[in-house]
Design an enzyme around this catalytic site. Structure first.
Site, PDB file in Angstrom:
ATOM      1  N   HIS A   1       0.834  -1.215   0.000  1.00  0.00           N
ATOM      2  CA  HIS A   1       0.000   0.000   0.000  1.00  0.00           C
ATOM      3  C   HIS A   1       0.870   1.267   0.000  1.00  0.00           C
ATOM      4  O   HIS A   1       0.589   2.225   0.717  1.00  0.00           O
ATOM      5  CB  HIS A   1      -0.993  -0.012   1.176  1.00  0.00           C
ATOM      6  CG  HIS A   1      -0.394  -0.100   2.550  1.00  0.00           C
ATOM      7  ND1 HIS A   1      -0.964  -0.839   3.564  1.00  0.00           N
ATOM      8  CD2 HIS A   1       0.700   0.487   3.095  1.00  0.00           C
ATOM      9  CE1 HIS A   1      -0.254  -0.716   4.662  1.00  0.00           C
ATOM     10  NE2 HIS A   1       0.755   0.104   4.401  1.00  0.00           N
TER      11      HIS A   1
ATOM     12  N   GLU B   1       4.778  -4.743   8.469  1.00  0.00           N
ATOM     13  CA  GLU B   1       3.420  -4.726   7.907  1.00  0.00           C
ATOM     14  C   GLU B   1       3.011  -6.097   7.364  1.00  0.00           C
ATOM     15  O   GLU B   1       1.821  -6.391   7.243  1.00  0.00           O
ATOM     16  CB  GLU B   1       3.335  -3.673   6.807  1.00  0.00           C
ATOM     17  CG  GLU B   1       3.449  -2.251   7.334  1.00  0.00           C
ATOM     18  CD  GLU B   1       3.464  -1.212   6.227  1.00  0.00           C
ATOM     19  OE1 GLU B   1       3.225  -0.032   6.526  1.00  0.00           O
ATOM     20  OE2 GLU B   1       3.723  -1.573   5.062  1.00  0.00           O
TER      21      GLU B   1
ATOM     22  N   HIS C   1      -1.471   4.970   9.631  1.00  0.00           N
ATOM     23  CA  HIS C   1      -0.151   5.583   9.696  1.00  0.00           C
ATOM     24  C   HIS C   1      -0.215   6.902  10.472  1.00  0.00           C
ATOM     25  O   HIS C   1       0.092   7.961   9.947  1.00  0.00           O
ATOM     26  CB  HIS C   1       0.404   5.799   8.297  1.00  0.00           C
ATOM     27  CG  HIS C   1       0.534   4.535   7.497  1.00  0.00           C
ATOM     28  ND1 HIS C   1      -0.551   3.913   6.909  1.00  0.00           N
ATOM     29  CD2 HIS C   1       1.620   3.770   7.203  1.00  0.00           C
ATOM     30  CE1 HIS C   1      -0.129   2.819   6.271  1.00  0.00           C
ATOM     31  NE2 HIS C   1       1.175   2.713   6.441  1.00  0.00           N
TER      32      HIS C   1
ATOM     33  N   HIS D   1      10.903  -3.096   3.412  1.00  0.00           N
ATOM     34  CA  HIS D   1      11.336  -1.711   3.297  1.00  0.00           C
ATOM     35  C   HIS D   1      11.615  -1.169   4.694  1.00  0.00           C
ATOM     36  O   HIS D   1      11.079  -1.636   5.691  1.00  0.00           O
ATOM     37  CB  HIS D   1      10.311  -0.834   2.574  1.00  0.00           C
ATOM     38  CG  HIS D   1       8.983  -0.663   3.232  1.00  0.00           C
ATOM     39  ND1 HIS D   1       8.132  -1.715   3.536  1.00  0.00           N
ATOM     40  CD2 HIS D   1       8.317   0.463   3.619  1.00  0.00           C
ATOM     41  CE1 HIS D   1       7.020  -1.244   4.063  1.00  0.00           C
ATOM     42  NE2 HIS D   1       7.099   0.077   4.152  1.00  0.00           N
TER      43      HIS D   1
END
Length: 280
Positions: free
Chosen positions: A12, A240, A59, A193
């Protein structure tokens, strides 16, 4: 009765939403990202769900460091895109399914998952970017969505095993709902990441591809993986991927892989995507 017909795993990356909103999806940098979803978009036209249980992480948009719930289930009629600093995305509000969401809430709490229930909730790129990747830019979203936000931002997050077991409980809850509904479960975020610290920019292709393989061949290995291994192999933001365990747990013991897509880079992230179908 309702039934779970498929699971989708999808990154996402917020910059993907920007590319969609600014009409840049055909630019050379972004074209290979979006081309990997062509097959999924064709497939979902034929296998259109009535409802998507969309597992994502907020977030610091709806929740701040003052309030960090572990699992949040959205029960509202609609969910507005939130302002992440540059105004809300120019996309339709996301329609909910309060009746099924209420049923899930009751069933999951009775299964001893202590949920936070949200009767009003704004949603950020964690939820809206996957919708854009799969459905493009429709005037209204073609499915109802039940948001399920998971804390992977602030330590301690839930374990991969707890997320997997939550998925199993979601399957049981869906199958006990009397209305004839086709339901998909989407796990979002990742893949590898890291956006801060000495390892900023980390991408681990080998781990990511093995993770995609194991969703079919050995999901229990992913469910038993400790937090530190996720962080070491996939980076701090790679945590995530815990949310993909919710999706996989909801599909039952055996699945068939219908499609996958992996691309580096998408902004600062390894983009991953997979479509799985449960085998009864």
């Amino acid at each position: 009765m309702a039934r779970i017909t498929a699971g989708i795993g999808v990154s996402h990356v917020p910059a993907i939403g920007v590319a969609v909103d600014l009409g840049k999806t055909d630019e050379p940098y972004w074209e290979p990202v979006f081309a990997g979803f062509d097959r999924t978009r064709s497939w979902i036209e034929q296998e259109r769900p009535d409802v998507v249980v969309l597992v994502y992480n907020d977030h610091a948009s709806a929740f701040t460091m003052n309030l960090i719930p572990t699992f949040v289930l959205g029960l509202a009629e609609t969910f507005a895109p939130c302002d992440e600093g540059f105004g809300p995305r120019p996309i339709p509000p996301v329609p909910g399914h309060p009746e099924l969401a209420g049923h899930l809430a009751q069933s999951l709490v009775l299964d001893e998952f202590d949920l936070t229930l949200a009767n009003q909730l704004e949603v950020d790129h964690g939820l809206t970017v996957p919708l854009s990747l799969v459905f493009g830019t429709p005037p209204t979203w073609p499915v109802k969505v039940i948001p399920l936000a998971v804390n992977v931002m602030q330590y301690p997050p839930p374990t991969a095993h707890r997320c997997f077991e939550l998925g199993r409980a979601i399957r049981q809850a869906v199958e006990s709902y009397p209305e004839d509904l086709a339901v998909q479960v989407w796990g979002t975020g990742g893949m590898s990441h890291q956006i801060q610290g000495p390892r900023s920019g980390l991408i681990n292709r080998d781990f990511d591809l093995a993770f995609l393989d194991r969703l079919t061949t050995d999901p229990q290995a992913l469910a038993s993986m400790p937090h530190l291994e996720y962080i070491r192999e996939a980076g701090t933001e790679g945590m995530e991927l815990l949310m993909w365990n919710v999706m996989r747990g909801a599909l039952g013991d055996k699945v068939e892989e219908l499609h996958r897509h992996y691309h580096v880079p998408a902004s600062n992230t390894a983009l991953g995507h997979i479509v799985l179908r449960p085998i009864d």
